[in-house]
Design a protein around this motif. Structure first.
Motif, PDB file in Angstrom:
ATOM      1  N   PRO A 212      87.743  15.505   0.543  1.00  0.00           N
ATOM      2  CA  PRO A 212      87.046  14.895  -0.598  1.00  0.00           C
ATOM      3  C   PRO A 212      87.201  15.723  -1.863  1.00  0.00           C
ATOM      4  N   GLY A 213      87.249  15.028  -2.991  1.00  0.00           N
ATOM      5  CA  GLY A 213      87.330  15.689  -4.276  1.00  0.00           C
ATOM      6  C   GLY A 213      85.996  16.319  -4.653  1.00  0.00           C
ATOM      7  N   GLU A 214      85.998  16.938  -5.822  1.00  0.00           N
ATOM      8  CA  GLU A 214      84.800  17.634  -6.275  1.00  0.00           C
ATOM      9  C   GLU A 214      84.730  17.542  -7.791  1.00  0.00           C
ATOM     10  N   ARG A 215      83.565  17.220  -8.306  1.00  0.00           N
ATOM     11  CA  ARG A 215      83.396  17.110  -9.754  1.00  0.00           C
ATOM     12  C   ARG A 215      82.920  18.432 -10.341  1.00  0.00           C
ATOM     13  N   GLU A 216      83.428  18.720 -11.527  1.00  0.00           N
ATOM     14  CA  GLU A 216      83.017  19.896 -12.292  1.00  0.00           C
ATOM     15  C   GLU A 216      83.063  21.181 -11.455  1.00  0.00           C
ATOM     16  N   ALA A 217      84.252  21.456 -10.946  1.00  0.00           N
ATOM     17  CA  ALA A 217      84.480  22.667 -10.148  1.00  0.00           C
ATOM     18  C   ALA A 217      85.479  23.563 -10.876  1.00  0.00           C
ATOM     19  N   ARG A 218      85.507  24.841 -10.497  1.00  0.00           N
ATOM     20  CA  ARG A 218      86.525  25.729 -11.037  1.00  0.00           C
ATOM     21  C   ARG A 218      87.899  25.258 -10.562  1.00  0.00           C
ATOM     22  N   PHE A 219      88.879  25.339 -11.457  1.00  0.00           N
ATOM     23  CA  PHE A 219      90.225  24.901 -11.087  1.00  0.00           C
ATOM     24  C   PHE A 219      90.758  25.684  -9.900  1.00  0.00           C
ATOM     25  N   ASN A 220      90.465  26.985  -9.810  1.00  0.00           N
ATOM     26  CA  ASN A 220      91.071  27.795  -8.753  1.00  0.00           C
ATOM     27  C   ASN A 220      90.626  27.395  -7.352  1.00  0.00           C
ATOM     28  N   THR A 221      89.555  26.590  -7.243  1.00  0.00           N
ATOM     29  CA  THR A 221      89.126  26.127  -5.911  1.00  0.00           C
ATOM     30  C   THR A 221      89.950  24.936  -5.429  1.00  0.00           C
ATOM     31  N   SER A 222      90.962  24.528  -6.221  1.00  0.00           N
ATOM     32  CA  SER A 222      91.850  23.438  -5.785  1.00  0.00           C
ATOM     33  C   SER A 222      92.781  23.897  -4.671  1.00  0.00           C
ATOM     34  N   LEU A 223      92.775  25.203  -4.359  1.00  0.00           N
ATOM     35  CA  LEU A 223      93.598  25.744  -3.272  1.00  0.00           C
ATOM     36  C   LEU A 223      92.732  26.585  -2.345  1.00  0.00           C
ATOM     37  N   GLY A 224      92.958  26.433  -1.049  1.00  0.00           N
ATOM     38  CA  GLY A 224      92.301  27.298  -0.072  1.00  0.00           C
ATOM     39  C   GLY A 224      90.911  26.852   0.331  1.00  0.00           C
ATOM     40  N   GLN A 225      90.091  26.484  -0.623  1.00  0.00           N
ATOM     41  CA  GLN A 225      88.720  26.101  -0.317  1.00  0.00           C
ATOM     42  C   GLN A 225      88.691  24.726   0.362  1.00  0.00           C
ATOM     43  N   GLN A 226      87.847  24.601   1.373  1.00  0.00           N
ATOM     44  CA  GLN A 226      87.716  23.354   2.145  1.00  0.00           C
ATOM     45  C   GLN A 226      89.063  22.895   2.718  1.00  0.00           C
ATOM     46  N   GLU A 227      89.912  23.846   3.075  1.00  0.00           N
ATOM     47  CA  GLU A 227      91.232  23.571   3.673  1.00  0.00           C
ATOM     48  C   GLU A 227      92.186  22.875   2.699  1.00  0.00           C
ATOM     49  N   ARG A 228      91.974  23.028   1.417  1.00  0.00           N
ATOM     50  CA  ARG A 228      92.890  22.431   0.449  1.00  0.00           C
ATOM     51  C   ARG A 228      94.211  23.202   0.450  1.00  0.00           C
ATOM     52  N   ASP A 229      95.322  22.446   0.438  1.00  0.00           N
ATOM     53  CA  ASP A 229      96.648  23.063   0.415  1.00  0.00           C
ATOM     54  C   ASP A 229      97.244  22.955  -0.994  1.00  0.00           C
ATOM     55  N   PRO A 230      98.456  23.463  -1.215  1.00  0.00           N
ATOM     56  CA  PRO A 230      99.044  23.411  -2.555  1.00  0.00           C
ATOM     57  C   PRO A 230      99.191  21.996  -3.116  1.00  0.00           C
ATOM     58  N   GLY A 231      99.251  20.997  -2.213  1.00  0.00           N
ATOM     59  CA  GLY A 231      99.317  19.618  -2.692  1.00  0.00           C
ATOM     60  C   GLY A 231      98.073  19.238  -3.486  1.00  0.00           C
ATOM     61  N   CYS A 232      96.935  19.812  -3.118  1.00  0.00           N
ATOM     62  CA  CYS A 232      95.697  19.553  -3.867  1.00  0.00           C
ATOM     63  C   CYS A 232      95.768  20.165  -5.259  1.00  0.00           C
ATOM     64  N   THR A 233      96.366  21.348  -5.349  1.00  0.00           N
ATOM     65  CA  THR A 233      96.543  21.974  -6.662  1.00  0.00           C
ATOM     66  C   THR A 233      97.489  21.148  -7.522  1.00  0.00           C
ATOM     67  N   MET A 234      98.540  20.614  -6.910  1.00  0.00           N
ATOM     68  CA  MET A 234      99.466  19.740  -7.635  1.00  0.00           C
ATOM     69  C   MET A 234      98.740  18.541  -8.220  1.00  0.00           C
ATOM     70  N   LYS A 235      97.936  17.880  -7.399  1.00  0.00           N
ATOM     71  CA  LYS A 235      97.240  16.677  -7.853  1.00  0.00           C
ATOM     72  C   LYS A 235      96.221  17.001  -8.941  1.00  0.00           C
ATOM     73  N   THR A 236      95.571  18.148  -8.820  1.00  0.00           N
ATOM     74  CA  THR A 236      94.602  18.542  -9.849  1.00  0.00           C
ATOM     75  C   THR A 236      95.313  18.813 -11.168  1.00  0.00           C
ATOM     76  N   ALA A 237      96.470  19.483 -11.103  1.00  0.00           N
ATOM     77  CA  ALA A 237      97.246  19.758 -12.313  1.00  0.00           C
ATOM     78  C   ALA A 237      97.762  18.452 -12.930  1.00  0.00           C
ATOM     79  N   GLU A 238      98.148  17.499 -12.091  1.00  0.00           N
ATOM     80  CA  GLU A 238      98.584  16.194 -12.595  1.00  0.00           C
ATOM     81  C   GLU A 238      97.462  15.501 -13.350  1.00  0.00           C
ATOM     82  N   LYS A 239      96.255  15.553 -12.782  1.00  0.00           N
ATOM     83  CA  LYS A 239      95.102  14.896 -13.389  1.00  0.00           C
ATOM     84  C   LYS A 239      94.788  15.499 -14.764  1.00  0.00           C
TER      85      LYS A 239
END
Length: 562
Positions: A212-239
């Protein structure tokens, strides 16, 4: 495989055994003593024209050999009439960036080269993010570069926070223009508050898990936290940026140490003495060549520069990366087999990538494409932000960021491109200059190729009711969706086209002038593309970057951290 053979000194670097054969135009691995070719060592051996296992060819778009088919063989040319192939110039032989250096090891065409290829392939760490995009595509390319603060694993120990799964501590989005004349690298502050979208992670058993996504979070938590992989960081950067990102490359602390050492150190400059006990950087003001632990300390330090925050550390990282690129292109690394072998071996061990570029040949293809950009036309910049009220995070400065994103999305360089490309763009821009017809005389049909439902009708209503263009019509959906909005018109409709372009805020690149005049009451064709943001919102990007944004040009050797 140990490709090293006995030499006269008893210890030969494998990379130094590659020699150019003018008869074949290839590099060959020489395993016998120095000064002897394979033919000289085996004077009675049959010519090795068949039966030799060749290294797999790098993937090349549009030139794949059909499965099970063989290319027709050419008739052999008598040896006495065979002309040696001229040596390629250094410019043509040079391969670009860390991944590009791997290609040298593939051109030898011998069994040894195949095993070297296999060795390097085995080095590469891959993460399946559920997308297997082509290594290189036509048009603009966007890649996210992630530096993680993961502290476990060999070489990453001793930096505190032991056992941390890591965050997206340093994140850069590299945008390469479609014509490969320029590139812009956007640094995303790790402490920027943003929305992290839902993302899908591939588990070890191959099953997909939606995180699940998260509102108003630090960008750096797009990786590693809650089992997020680099694909999550990619999608966050795209957004955040609005760019279509196709690949990622990720490195940890150890990668900084090993890569800086592999290139022979990186030249950096400090405007003042720095002694930061937290990062362990202790350097006097002036120029330094750093590598290993000292290089890692440099890119990690922040408490002793600027205002002591992450934004100042980003400037150091941009200076470091710019300098490393210059070093790789300027110190003979790309033309030295020994240096290339060392860098290739280090780079493949240091990086984790997506499956779309998870092999040597794919990395080579990507490296060649990236390397077409002249460093003088590459700019590092930081996404504009302002301090949050909590004093610990930052917020996106939309007033400055949105024009910057528009420029990147539309391939507008932050630096001057070469005169040839500039002249071509000036010629295109001339189509917007000249007399404009009255709005009531504009005849155009609007087609929707934007992918947005109702965009054509929305635009038509705006043109007729707001802009006073009653002679316009709805042409329905375009045959296919387009990335960019276009306006097709005849030479005798140029005044109408300029009026419509002025109202729509169309860039010069959207103007598609035909060669024949149109009938008196013929319509122009306006096809809305994915860059359409809404009726009345200009489509063209600014021609200059917003004022006061932080920038570092990759070719600037005089940058000194303050």
């Amino acid at each position: 495989m140990d490709a090293q053979g006995p030499g006269r000194d008893g210890d030969i670097d494998p990379a130094d055994q590659w020699v150019f054969d003018p008869n074949t135009g290839n590099y060959e691995l020489r395993l016998n003593p120095a000064g002897e070719t394979a033919a000289a060592a085996e004077p009675h051996a049959a010519p090795r024209t068949t039966g030799r296992r060749r290294a797999p060819e790098p993937e090349s778009r549009g030139r794949r050999r059909a499965a099970g088919k063989r290319e027709p063989e050419k008739a052999a040319t008598p040896a006495s009439r065979r002309k040696p192939k001229p040596k390629k110039s250094k410019t043509k032989k040079a391969l670009y960036w860390g991944s590009g250096t791997l290609a040298f090891l593939l051109v030898g065409g011998s069994a040894a080269a195949y095993f070297v290829y296999q060795h390097l392939n085995g080095n590469i760490n891959k993460v399946d993010i559920g997308e297997n995009n082509a290594a290189v595509t036509d048009g603009p390319m966007n890649i996210v570069l992630i530096g993680t603060d993961r502290r476990d694993g060999k070489g990453n120990e001793g930096y505190g926070d032991a056992g941390s799964v890591g965050h997206a501590d340093t994140t850069l989005v590299m945008h390469v223009s479609g014509d490969r004349t320029n590139a812009t690298v956007l640094s995303i502050p790790r402490d920027m508050i943003t929305d992290i979208p839902d993302c899908t992670s591939i588990q070890e058993d191959g099953k997909k898990k939606v995180i699940p996504g998260e509102r108003e979070a630090r960008f750096n938590t797009s990786l590693g936290q809650q089992e997020r992989d680099p694909g999550c960081t990619m999608k966050t950067a795209e957004k955040i940026t609005g760019l279509d990102i196709t690949h990622f490359m990720m490195a940890d602390f150890n990668a900084v140490k090993s890569m800086s050492t592999a290139v022979g150190g990186v030249d950096v400059c400090l405007a003042k003495d720095i002694n930061d006990p937290k990062s362990h950087l202790n350097l006097k003001a002036g120029k330094h060549n750093i590598k290993g632990e000292q290089a890692l300390a440099f890119v990690r330090t922040r408490h002793s520069v600027g205002f002591g925050g992450d934004l100042d550390r980003i400037k150091l990282q941009q200076q470091f990366l710019s300098s490393m690129m210059r070093k790789m292109k300027g110190n003979g690394t790309l033309s030295s087999p020994s240096k290339m072998w060392g860098l290739a071996n280090t780079a493949t061990k240091a990086l984790t990538v997506d499956t779309g570029i998870g092999s040597v040949d794919k990395l080579v293809s990507l490296g060649k494409a990236l390397g077409k950009v002249d460093l003088k036309n590459m700019t590092f910049t930081t996404i504009p932000v302002y301090d949050n009220s909590d004093g610990a995070t930052v917020l996106l400065d939309k007033t400055k960021a949105e024009p910057l994103f528009d420029m990147v999305q539309q391939d507008v360089s932050l630096t001057e491109v070469k005169k040839k490309e500039k002249a071509a763009k000036d010629k295109q821009a001339a189509r917007l200059k000249g007399p404009k017809a009255d709005a009531a005389e504009v005849r155009a049909k609007v087609l929707n190729g934007s992918g947005q439902t109702g965009a054509a009708q929305e635009t038509l209503d705006w043109m007729q009711n707001t802009e006073g263009m009653p002679l316009t019509s709805n042409g329905g959906n375009a045959p296919a969706d387009l990335e960019k909005t276009t306006l097709e018109y005849a030479p005798n409709q140029a005044d109408q086209a300029r009026r419509l372009a002025d109202s729509m805020g169309l860039p010069a690149s959207a103007m598609k002038e035909g060669t024949k005049d149109a009938a008196p009451k013929a319509e122009m064709t306006l096809t809305l593309g994915a860059d359409f943001k809404g009726a009345g919102t200009p489509i063209s990007a600014p021609t200059e970057a917003p004022k006061n944004i932080q920038k570092v040009e990759a070719d600037d050797k005089n940058v000194c951290a303050k």
